[in-house]
Write an enzyme that holds these catalytic residues in place. Structure first.
Site, PDB file in Angstrom:
ATOM      1  CG  HIS A 124      -2.660   2.694 -15.027  1.00  0.00           C
ATOM      2  ND1 HIS A 124      -3.395   2.488 -16.155  1.00  0.00           N
ATOM      3  CD2 HIS A 124      -3.552   2.656 -13.995  1.00  0.00           C
ATOM      4  CE1 HIS A 124      -4.675   2.326 -15.841  1.00  0.00           C
ATOM      5  NE2 HIS A 124      -4.786   2.433 -14.532  1.00  0.00           N
TER       6      HIS A 124
HETATM    7  C1  FAD Z   1      -9.224   7.378 -10.996  1.00  0.00           C
HETATM    8  C2  FAD Z   1      -8.422   6.101 -10.975  1.00  0.00           C
HETATM    9  C3  FAD Z   1      -8.711   5.099 -11.892  1.00  0.00           C
HETATM   10  C4  FAD Z   1      -7.983   3.911 -11.892  1.00  0.00           C
HETATM   11  N1  FAD Z   1      -8.323   2.948 -12.789  1.00  0.00           N
HETATM   12  C5  FAD Z   1      -7.609   1.789 -12.824  1.00  0.00           C
HETATM   13  C6  FAD Z   1      -7.947   0.763 -13.759  1.00  0.00           C
HETATM   14  O1  FAD Z   1      -8.887   0.870 -14.523  1.00  0.00           O
HETATM   15  N2  FAD Z   1      -7.185  -0.369 -13.768  1.00  0.00           N
HETATM   16  C7  FAD Z   1      -6.129  -0.541 -12.936  1.00  0.00           C
HETATM   17  O2  FAD Z   1      -5.450  -1.580 -13.000  1.00  0.00           O
HETATM   18  N3  FAD Z   1      -5.790   0.429 -12.031  1.00  0.00           N
HETATM   19  C8  FAD Z   1      -6.501   1.567 -11.956  1.00  0.00           C
HETATM   20  N4  FAD Z   1      -6.157   2.559 -11.060  1.00  0.00           N
HETATM   21  C9  FAD Z   1      -4.936   2.357 -10.265  1.00  0.00           C
HETATM   22  C10 FAD Z   1      -5.190   1.601  -8.979  1.00  0.00           C
HETATM   23  O3  FAD Z   1      -6.049   2.369  -8.146  1.00  0.00           O
HETATM   24  C11 FAD Z   1      -3.824   1.374  -8.280  1.00  0.00           C
HETATM   25  O4  FAD Z   1      -2.965   0.619  -9.143  1.00  0.00           O
HETATM   26  C12 FAD Z   1      -3.978   0.604  -6.967  1.00  0.00           C
HETATM   27  O5  FAD Z   1      -4.873   1.241  -6.090  1.00  0.00           O
HETATM   28  C13 FAD Z   1      -2.606   0.480  -6.305  1.00  0.00           C
HETATM   29  O6  FAD Z   1      -2.736  -0.249  -5.113  1.00  0.00           O
HETATM   30  P1  FAD Z   1      -1.762   0.028  -3.907  1.00  0.00           P
HETATM   31  O7  FAD Z   1      -2.206  -0.865  -2.807  1.00  0.00           O
HETATM   32  O8  FAD Z   1      -0.346  -0.080  -4.386  1.00  0.00           O
HETATM   33  O9  FAD Z   1      -1.955   1.559  -3.481  1.00  0.00           O
HETATM   34  P2  FAD Z   1      -3.275   2.317  -2.974  1.00  0.00           P
HETATM   35  O10 FAD Z   1      -4.519   1.600  -3.351  1.00  0.00           O
HETATM   36  O11 FAD Z   1      -3.106   3.739  -3.424  1.00  0.00           O
HETATM   37  O12 FAD Z   1      -3.142   2.238  -1.383  1.00  0.00           O
HETATM   38  C14 FAD Z   1      -2.125   2.939  -0.700  1.00  0.00           C
HETATM   39  C15 FAD Z   1      -2.638   3.359   0.659  1.00  0.00           C
HETATM   40  O13 FAD Z   1      -1.553   3.890   1.418  1.00  0.00           O
HETATM   41  C16 FAD Z   1      -1.966   5.083   2.076  1.00  0.00           C
HETATM   42  N5  FAD Z   1      -0.756   5.900   2.274  1.00  0.00           N
HETATM   43  C17 FAD Z   1      -0.009   6.573   1.353  1.00  0.00           C
HETATM   44  N6  FAD Z   1       1.018   7.203   1.929  1.00  0.00           N
HETATM   45  C18 FAD Z   1       0.944   6.930   3.248  1.00  0.00           C
HETATM   46  C19 FAD Z   1       1.726   7.333   4.375  1.00  0.00           C
HETATM   47  N7  FAD Z   1       2.818   8.095   4.258  1.00  0.00           N
HETATM   48  N8  FAD Z   1       1.349   6.908   5.608  1.00  0.00           N
HETATM   49  C20 FAD Z   1       0.231   6.107   5.764  1.00  0.00           C
HETATM   50  N9  FAD Z   1      -0.547   5.702   4.734  1.00  0.00           N
HETATM   51  C21 FAD Z   1      -0.195   6.121   3.487  1.00  0.00           C
HETATM   52  C22 FAD Z   1      -2.996   5.697   1.140  1.00  0.00           C
HETATM   53  O14 FAD Z   1      -3.845   6.566   1.867  1.00  0.00           O
HETATM   54  C23 FAD Z   1      -3.700   4.450   0.594  1.00  0.00           C
HETATM   55  O15 FAD Z   1      -4.773   4.080   1.422  1.00  0.00           O
HETATM   56  C24 FAD Z   1      -6.913   3.739 -10.983  1.00  0.00           C
HETATM   57  C25 FAD Z   1      -6.634   4.735 -10.038  1.00  0.00           C
HETATM   58  C26 FAD Z   1      -7.374   5.909 -10.043  1.00  0.00           C
HETATM   59  C27 FAD Z   1      -7.039   6.979  -9.021  1.00  0.00           C
END
Ligand code: FAD
Length: 325
Positions: free
Chosen positions: A252
């Site tokens: 987080h």
């Molecule tokens: C093990 C684990 C447990 C978790 N448990 C919880 C929980 O219980 N509760 C909670 O609220 N949150 C939890 N999280 C956090 C949650 O996964 C994130 O807050 C959420 O996924 C963030 O969403 P996002 O869209 O910002 O990023 P992401 O879901 O990470 O999506 C970002 C995307 O961008 C892509 N990307 C990155 N860099 C580039 C680049 N340079 N070029 C092209 N593509 C790129 C990545 O491949 C990914 O597909 C957990 C995460 C993990 C890993």
């Protein structure tokens, strides 16, 4: 994805956001495909949604905004990085079968009485708080083998303790807020580079006394709850000393490209639109000015809907800054 004009290019890595000569207009992105070929994708509108940390790295690599300098307290990109502080209390019973292997991740109970300002902080010596929760997450056997205090870490005594306690245990966890601190920030690493030769991101972070005091308080409350369950014994695991990336704690991460009302102290406006490059939006927990005592993803989703609505109903009708600086 159902639209004819939608195309998803997988296994591509964006290296940077391209800017025009004024530095105030994004012209697209440069990316590398799965074959290692570099492409330039022109765009009228760029949305960064690469996760909190990668969003900040891409802003820094693209030289958008002023990088934060902790010595002079100037700059905004990378500022206000924050995390969570967690602890746990394992509760062991003699004859109560908890059967945690049956549980699903969403089964559980959380209390909010010790979060934020929900309790009297008089004399406690810290601000903020967190939530206390008890979940049953399937008792996954590689991860879940709780043993009482004093059990050896391996060998036949450890195995016996795992067998004796696996079905008769539960864990209460605490997730505490972390306030942003001037010494905690993200920047580009001066030494280490990725396969494309670009600097990796560097994370500079440690807990402050506030977090340790708050987490100790939360942990004591969790221990009170554990003792009230009348167990055989409890085991308290506090978060002590300096921050370490080694044990898994949470994912987080927040801050680094924060939302605000003033471009001098924030990276994006209330619609997640870059103050410096108005045809760039940055979505993710990097917008949080502090790490609240909650997991981030629900808020990330809500903010994304909020920003998407502003793009669709305001920006596309009249491209330009949605908030005047
Ligand atoms: C093990 C684990 C447990 C978790 N448990 C919880 C929980 O219980 N509760 C909670 O609220 N949150 C939890 N999280 C956090 C949650 O996964 C994130 O807050 C959420 O996924 C963030 O969403 P996002 O869209 O910002 O990023 P992401 O879901 O990470 O999506 C970002 C995307 O961008 C892509 N990307 C990155 N860099 C580039 C680049 N340079 N070029 C092209 N593509 C790129 C990545 O491949 C990914 O597909 C957990 C995460 C993990 C890993």
């Amino acid at each position: 994805m159902r639209k004819d004009n939608f195309e998803l290019r997988t296994e591509c890595e964006v290296l940077k956001v391209n800017l025009d000569s004024s530095g105030r207009q994004a012209t697209g992105v440069t990316y590398v495909d799965a074959q290692g070929q570099e492409w330039e994708q022109p765009a009228q509108l760029v949305i960064l949604c690469a996760f909190a940390l990668h969003n900040v790295r891409l802003l820094l690599l693209s030289e958008i905004g002023q990088p934060y300098d902790p010595d002079t307290q100037t700059g905004t990109v990378g500022k206000n990085y924050a995390y969570q502080i967690v602890s746990a209390v394992d509760v062991f019973f003699d004859d109560v079968l908890t059967n945690t292997f049956i549980g699903a991740g969403s089964l559980g109970m959380g209390i909010d009485e010790f979060n934020g300002d929900n309790f009297d902080h008089t004399g406690l010596g810290f601000i903020g708080g967190g939530y206390i929760a008890l979940w049953t997450t399937n008792g996954r056997p590689i991860e879940t083998h709780p043993t009482p205090e004093g059990t050896p870490k391996w060998g036949s005594k450890w195995k016996r303790a795992v067998v004796e306690n696996y079905l008769k245990q539960c864990a209460i966890s605490t997730h505490g807020a972390v306030m942003s601190h001037r010494g905690n920030y993200l920047d580009l690493d001066p030494s280490y580079r990725d396969v494309h030769g670009q600097p990796l991101m560097r994370l500079t972070f440690d807990y402050t006394d506030n977090e340790h005091r708050m987490s100790d308080y939360l942990t004591d409350r969790a221990a009170d709850i554990g003792r009230a369950m009348k167990p055989r014994e409890i085991k308290v695991s506090r978060r002590e000393g300096h921050y370490s990336t080694v044990p898994y704690q949470t994912t987080h991460n927040t801050g680094g490209a924060i939302m605000g009302a003033d471009p001098k102290s924030s990276v994006v406006n209330r619609y997640l639109q870059s103050w410096d490059v108005p045809n760039l939006f940055v979505m993710g927990a990097c917008a949080f000015p502090q790490n609240p005592g909650y997991n981030p993803t629900g808020t990330v989703g809500a903010l994304t809907y909020w920003a998407a609505d502003a793009i669709r109903n305001q920006y596309l009708k009249r491209p330009g800054p949605l908030v005047q600086a």
